[in-house]
Design a protein around this motif. Structure first.
Motif, short mmCIF file in Angstrom:
data_model
loop_
_atom_site.label_atom_id
_atom_site.label_comp_id
_atom_site.label_asym_id
_atom_site.label_seq_id
_atom_site.Cartn_x
_atom_site.Cartn_y
_atom_site.Cartn_z
N ALA A 58 -32.33 -2.05 -71.05
CA ALA A 58 -32.26 -3.50 -71.61
C ALA A 58 -31.64 -4.25 -70.47
CB ALA A 58 -31.45 -3.62 -72.96
N LEU A 59 -32.01 -5.35 -70.24
CA LEU A 59 -31.39 -6.14 -69.32
C LEU A 59 -30.54 -7.73 -69.91
CD1 LEU A 59 -33.68 -5.99 -66.21
CD2 LEU A 59 -31.56 -4.58 -66.68
N GLY A 60 -29.37 -7.83 -69.68
CA GLY A 60 -28.97 -8.98 -70.07
C GLY A 60 -27.53 -9.49 -69.26
N LEU A 61 -27.04 -10.62 -69.85
CA LEU A 61 -25.85 -11.02 -69.13
C LEU A 61 -24.77 -11.07 -70.10
CD1 LEU A 61 -27.26 -14.13 -67.01
CD2 LEU A 61 -26.58 -11.69 -66.04
N HIS A 62 -23.76 -10.29 -69.97
CA HIS A 62 -22.72 -9.84 -71.16
C HIS A 62 -21.62 -10.81 -71.10
CE1 HIS A 62 -19.44 -7.96 -73.20
NE2 HIS A 62 -20.22 -6.63 -73.26
N PRO A 63 -21.30 -11.50 -72.23
CA PRO A 63 -20.17 -12.54 -72.20
C PRO A 63 -18.89 -12.15 -71.56
CG PRO A 63 -20.52 -11.76 -74.60
CD PRO A 63 -21.56 -11.19 -73.63
N TYR A 64 -18.48 -10.82 -71.50
CA TYR A 64 -17.44 -10.37 -70.91
C TYR A 64 -17.32 -10.78 -69.20
CZ TYR A 64 -13.33 -7.49 -69.87
OH TYR A 64 -12.04 -7.03 -69.35
N PHE A 65 -18.33 -10.79 -68.86
CA PHE A 65 -18.49 -11.06 -67.36
C PHE A 65 -19.02 -12.54 -67.21
CE2 PHE A 65 -19.28 -6.66 -68.14
CZ PHE A 65 -18.39 -6.03 -67.32
N ALA A 89 -35.40 -4.46 -74.42
CA ALA A 89 -34.75 -5.33 -75.19
C ALA A 89 -33.95 -6.38 -74.04
CB ALA A 89 -33.50 -5.05 -76.05
N VAL A 90 -33.60 -7.77 -74.49
CA VAL A 90 -32.86 -8.42 -73.61
C VAL A 90 -31.31 -7.96 -74.10
CG1 VAL A 90 -32.31 -10.91 -72.99
CG2 VAL A 90 -34.43 -10.20 -73.30
N GLY A 91 -30.69 -7.73 -73.18
CA GLY A 91 -28.89 -7.41 -73.76
C GLY A 91 -28.34 -6.55 -72.91
N GLU A 92 -27.20 -6.76 -72.88
CA GLU A 92 -26.23 -7.26 -73.88
C GLU A 92 -25.81 -8.52 -73.78
OE1 GLU A 92 -21.95 -5.41 -75.48
OE2 GLU A 92 -23.13 -4.43 -74.01
N ILE A 93 -26.22 -9.27 -74.69
CA ILE A 93 -25.85 -10.82 -74.67
C ILE A 93 -24.94 -11.26 -75.95
CG2 ILE A 93 -28.04 -11.11 -73.49
CD1 ILE A 93 -29.29 -12.51 -76.20
N GLY A 94 -24.44 -12.52 -75.86
CA GLY A 94 -23.92 -12.70 -77.11
C GLY A 94 -22.70 -13.47 -76.80
#
Length: 260
Positions: A58-65, A89-94
């Motif tokens: 899955a590929l995403g832009l994590h809020p931690y970064f 999936a798209v993730g990890e996002i949130g």
């Protein structure tokens, strides 16, 4: 078994990855989903998944970064999602409540934009929602996002879990539930509908109670997490594992083809 969330691309595994995957399979974990966290790591992640058939990406832009993310990262994500049919999936996002100070609007922006991309590419999402389960649910409703997915590391209330399930999401259950002091989470896991649960390790993080704090979490430990969940729910580990696999495949439809 399927580990629905495992960061096998992290550099802590660079010298041990082939042996770890062999051990994982021997332990009964046949496949794992490897979510992305930042644009700079996507290419390495895709290489890992390409090298090991037991992994899906899955590929995403994590809020931690969040401080590292740039507008062009969204454009690159859009491009990669179009190029790689095996991304599940798209993730990890949130959203992450512990990082809201100074970054609330940025977190919200990147979360919403990635929901747009997931909808465009007909993909589910893998969501990070630490301390933000209600806000995440409200954003999903407001975005009219209906692709579903998995809410990773769920530690919310039963009411929050039911609301997320109604929005089409499975709930990632991992090491947190193994800690005896997690009484509220254990009560919630005991009461969830069977079709909600998606087992995960979040390796190398989210250590179960039986892992020393100096040791990384491993995907080999997923059967032990399943055994704890089974005890909490009054059923067998075999039944929990089978239900979790079915739930994960339902949440991530491409995984059925990719994992074979």
């Amino acid at each position: 078994m399927i580990d629905s969330h495992c960061h096998l691309d992290f550099d802590i595994f660079d010298t041990s990855r082939p042996l770890l995957i062999e051990a994982m399979v021997r332990a009964g974990v046949d496949h794992c989903v490897v979510p992305g966290v930042a644009a700079a790591a996507w290419e390495d992640l895709l290489c890992v998944v390409n090298d090991f058939k037991q992994c899906s990406s899955a590929l995403g832009l994590h809020p931690y970064f969040i401080a590292d993310h740039r507008e062009q990262d969204l454009q690159r994500l859009d491009q990669l999602l179009g190029e790689h049919e095996n991304i599940v999936a798209v993730g990890e996002i949130g959203l992450d409540a512990t990082l809201m100070a100074g970054f609330a609007s940025e977190q919200q922006y990147y979360f919403e934009q990635q929901l747009v991309l997931a909808k465009r590419h007909n993909l589910p999402v893998i969501i990070h929602a630490r301390g933000c389960f209600d806000q995440v649910a409200a954003t999903i409703r407001r975005s009219h996002f209906n692709q579903g997915g998995i809410v990773h590391a769920f530690t919310g209330s039963l009411q929050q879990g039911v609301k997320l399930a109604e929005l089409g999401f499975k709930l990632g259950i991992g090491g947190a539930v193994t800690h005896p002091r997690a009484r509220k989470l254990r009560q919630t896991v005991a009461a969830l509908a069977p079709d909600c649960i998606a087992l995960e390790t979040d390796s190398p993080d989210m250590r179960p109670a039986f892992v020393h704090h100096d040791s990384p979490n491993m995907p080999t430990l997923l059967p032990l997490i399943a055994a704890v969940v089974a005890e909490i729910r009054g059923t067998s580990a075999t039944a929990i594992a089978a239900q979790s696999d079915a739930n994960i495949l339902s949440a991530l439809p491409r995984l059925q083809r990719v994992a074979g």
